[in-house]
Design a protein around this motif. Structure first.
Motif, PDB file in Angstrom:
ATOM      1  N   SER A   8      71.507  61.111  -2.821  1.00  0.00           N
ATOM      2  CA  SER A   8      71.949  59.781  -2.425  1.00  0.00           C
ATOM      3  C   SER A   8      71.639  58.805  -3.551  1.00  0.00           C
ATOM      4  O   SER A   8      70.653  58.973  -4.273  1.00  0.00           O
ATOM      5  CB  SER A   8      71.244  59.339  -1.152  1.00  0.00           C
ATOM      6  OG  SER A   8      71.746  58.097  -0.705  1.00  0.00           O
ATOM      7  N   GLU A   9      72.479  57.804  -3.674  1.00  0.00           N
ATOM      8  CA  GLU A   9      72.221  56.742  -4.637  1.00  0.00           C
ATOM      9  C   GLU A   9      71.269  55.742  -3.994  1.00  0.00           C
ATOM     10  O   GLU A   9      71.569  55.211  -2.917  1.00  0.00           O
ATOM     11  CB  GLU A   9      73.520  56.073  -5.046  1.00  0.00           C
ATOM     12  CG  GLU A   9      74.467  57.017  -5.751  1.00  0.00           C
ATOM     13  CD  GLU A   9      75.800  56.389  -6.103  1.00  0.00           C
ATOM     14  OE1 GLU A   9      75.937  55.148  -5.984  1.00  0.00           O
ATOM     15  OE2 GLU A   9      76.703  57.142  -6.498  1.00  0.00           O
ATOM     16  N   PRO A  10      70.120  55.472  -4.611  1.00  0.00           N
ATOM     17  CA  PRO A  10      69.143  54.589  -3.965  1.00  0.00           C
ATOM     18  C   PRO A  10      69.643  53.171  -3.740  1.00  0.00           C
ATOM     19  O   PRO A  10      69.142  52.487  -2.858  1.00  0.00           O
ATOM     20  CB  PRO A  10      67.936  54.630  -4.904  1.00  0.00           C
ATOM     21  CG  PRO A  10      68.437  55.175  -6.187  1.00  0.00           C
ATOM     22  CD  PRO A  10      69.647  56.001  -5.884  1.00  0.00           C
ATOM     23  N   ASP A  11      70.659  52.724  -4.509  1.00  0.00           N
ATOM     24  CA  ASP A  11      71.226  51.398  -4.249  1.00  0.00           C
ATOM     25  C   ASP A  11      71.999  51.373  -2.939  1.00  0.00           C
ATOM     26  O   ASP A  11      72.171  50.319  -2.327  1.00  0.00           O
ATOM     27  CB  ASP A  11      72.164  50.983  -5.388  1.00  0.00           C
ATOM     28  CG  ASP A  11      71.404  50.634  -6.655  1.00  0.00           C
ATOM     29  OD1 ASP A  11      70.172  50.480  -6.602  1.00  0.00           O
ATOM     30  OD2 ASP A  11      72.063  50.517  -7.709  1.00  0.00           O
ATOM     31  N   THR A  12      72.476  52.555  -2.513  1.00  0.00           N
ATOM     32  CA  THR A  12      73.214  52.666  -1.256  1.00  0.00           C
ATOM     33  C   THR A  12      72.272  53.028  -0.116  1.00  0.00           C
ATOM     34  O   THR A  12      72.262  52.385   0.933  1.00  0.00           O
ATOM     35  CB  THR A  12      74.315  53.739  -1.379  1.00  0.00           C
ATOM     36  OG1 THR A  12      75.169  53.381  -2.458  1.00  0.00           O
ATOM     37  CG2 THR A  12      75.117  53.865  -0.104  1.00  0.00           C
ATOM     38  N   GLY A  14      68.286  54.890  -0.167  1.00  0.00           N
ATOM     39  CA  GLY A  14      67.222  55.622  -0.844  1.00  0.00           C
ATOM     40  C   GLY A  14      66.149  56.085   0.118  1.00  0.00           C
ATOM     41  O   GLY A  14      66.196  55.799   1.325  1.00  0.00           O
ATOM     42  N   ASP A  17      64.582  53.464   2.198  1.00  0.00           N
ATOM     43  CA  ASP A  17      65.410  53.065   3.344  1.00  0.00           C
ATOM     44  C   ASP A  17      65.172  54.001   4.523  1.00  0.00           C
ATOM     45  O   ASP A  17      65.057  53.559   5.663  1.00  0.00           O
ATOM     46  CB  ASP A  17      66.888  53.074   2.968  1.00  0.00           C
ATOM     47  CG  ASP A  17      67.214  52.065   1.884  1.00  0.00           C
ATOM     48  OD1 ASP A  17      66.862  50.882   2.053  1.00  0.00           O
ATOM     49  OD2 ASP A  17      67.808  52.473   0.862  1.00  0.00           O
ATOM     50  N   HIS A  54      67.429  61.219  -5.689  1.00  0.00           N
ATOM     51  CA  HIS A  54      68.091  59.981  -6.083  1.00  0.00           C
ATOM     52  C   HIS A  54      69.027  60.281  -7.244  1.00  0.00           C
ATOM     53  O   HIS A  54      68.603  60.768  -8.285  1.00  0.00           O
ATOM     54  CB  HIS A  54      67.072  58.923  -6.499  1.00  0.00           C
ATOM     55  CG  HIS A  54      66.419  58.248  -5.355  1.00  0.00           C
ATOM     56  ND1 HIS A  54      65.348  57.391  -5.512  1.00  0.00           N
ATOM     57  CD2 HIS A  54      66.657  58.259  -4.017  1.00  0.00           C
ATOM     58  CE1 HIS A  54      64.976  56.921  -4.342  1.00  0.00           C
ATOM     59  NE2 HIS A  54      65.750  57.443  -3.412  1.00  0.00           N
ATOM     60  N   ASN A  56      72.631  59.007  -9.679  1.00  0.00           N
ATOM     61  CA  ASN A  56      73.309  57.867 -10.285  1.00  0.00           C
ATOM     62  C   ASN A  56      72.341  56.731 -10.607  1.00  0.00           C
ATOM     63  O   ASN A  56      72.616  55.566 -10.343  1.00  0.00           O
ATOM     64  CB  ASN A  56      74.453  57.387  -9.385  1.00  0.00           C
ATOM     65  CG  ASN A  56      75.485  56.599 -10.160  1.00  0.00           C
ATOM     66  OD1 ASN A  56      75.600  56.745 -11.376  1.00  0.00           O
ATOM     67  ND2 ASN A  56      76.230  55.762  -9.476  1.00  0.00           N
ATOM     68  N   VAL A  57      71.194  57.115 -11.161  1.00  0.00           N
ATOM     69  CA  VAL A  57      70.188  56.163 -11.626  1.00  0.00           C
ATOM     70  C   VAL A  57      69.781  56.578 -13.033  1.00  0.00           C
ATOM     71  O   VAL A  57      70.130  57.668 -13.501  1.00  0.00           O
ATOM     72  CB  VAL A  57      68.942  56.133 -10.698  1.00  0.00           C
ATOM     73  CG1 VAL A  57      69.284  55.526  -9.361  1.00  0.00           C
ATOM     74  CG2 VAL A  57      68.347  57.516 -10.511  1.00  0.00           C
ATOM     75  N   LYS A  58      69.015  55.723 -13.706  1.00  0.00           N
ATOM     76  CA  LYS A  58      68.613  56.009 -15.085  1.00  0.00           C
ATOM     77  C   LYS A  58      67.908  57.360 -15.189  1.00  0.00           C
ATOM     78  O   LYS A  58      68.169  58.135 -16.106  1.00  0.00           O
ATOM     79  CB  LYS A  58      67.712  54.889 -15.600  1.00  0.00           C
ATOM     80  CG  LYS A  58      67.367  55.006 -17.052  1.00  0.00           C
ATOM     81  CD  LYS A  58      66.563  53.819 -17.527  1.00  0.00           C
ATOM     82  CE  LYS A  58      66.206  53.989 -18.987  1.00  0.00           C
ATOM     83  NZ  LYS A  58      65.402  52.858 -19.466  1.00  0.00           N
TER      84      LYS A  58
END
Length: 161
Positions: A8-12, A14, A17, A54, A56-58
């Protein structure tokens, strides 16, 4: 019991959440890949464990553990025209997409990054879907051997690798 990896993308959505949800439980909705759907619908069982990854993160990586707490059932977001996951071809009578409910277990003591996992792709993690080229599935199975190896990595200091 089986083991899984959930991306999952943490901005959506994480791991924090999930931890903050009532009873630390949430439907794992929005999966729109048939192979992943089949795993949710046909293979996952209550009590299975999963890595929370996580993406799609750095620095993508495994950040925690979760537990499957429901069998697969139709994903209601597919029926909702206001949902970003709406699929007009999926109906309650003929659902196309499924989900399971997951519950937070814990954060890892330290994140285990994709780069660290890839360093073991030719050894202990050979065959692990996440370290294969072009694997974009949001859900994937984890063998018991890979599960144990990755949990053992959690105990290692970062500078040992």
């Amino acid at each position: 019991m089986a083991y899984w990896l959930f991306k999952s993308e943490p901005d959506t959505f994480g791991i924090d959440d999930l931890k903050a949800r009532p009873e630390q439980t949430e439907p794992w909705d929005g999966v729109r890949n048939y192979q992943a759907r089949n795993m949710l619908r046909d293979q996952m069982q209550v009590g299975d464990l999963g890595f929370f990854y996580h993406s799609n993160v750095k620095q993508p990586g495994i950040v925690g553990l979760l537990e499957v707490v429901s069998p697969g059932y139709p994903d209601p977001t597919a029926f909702d025209p206001n949902s970003p996951y709406h699929d007009p071809k999926s109906t309650p009578e003929k659902p196309r997409w499924y989900l399971v409910d997951v519950r937070y277990r814990r954060h890892l003591r330290r994140p285990i990054g994709l780069a660290e996992l890839k360093r073991h792709a030719e050894g202990a993690l050979a065959g692990f879907p996440l370290v294969r080229r072009s694997n974009r599935l949001s859900i994937m199975p984890v063998t018991p051997e890979h599960w144990d190896f990755i949990l053992a990595l959690e105990e290692r200091a970062r500078d040992q690798d």
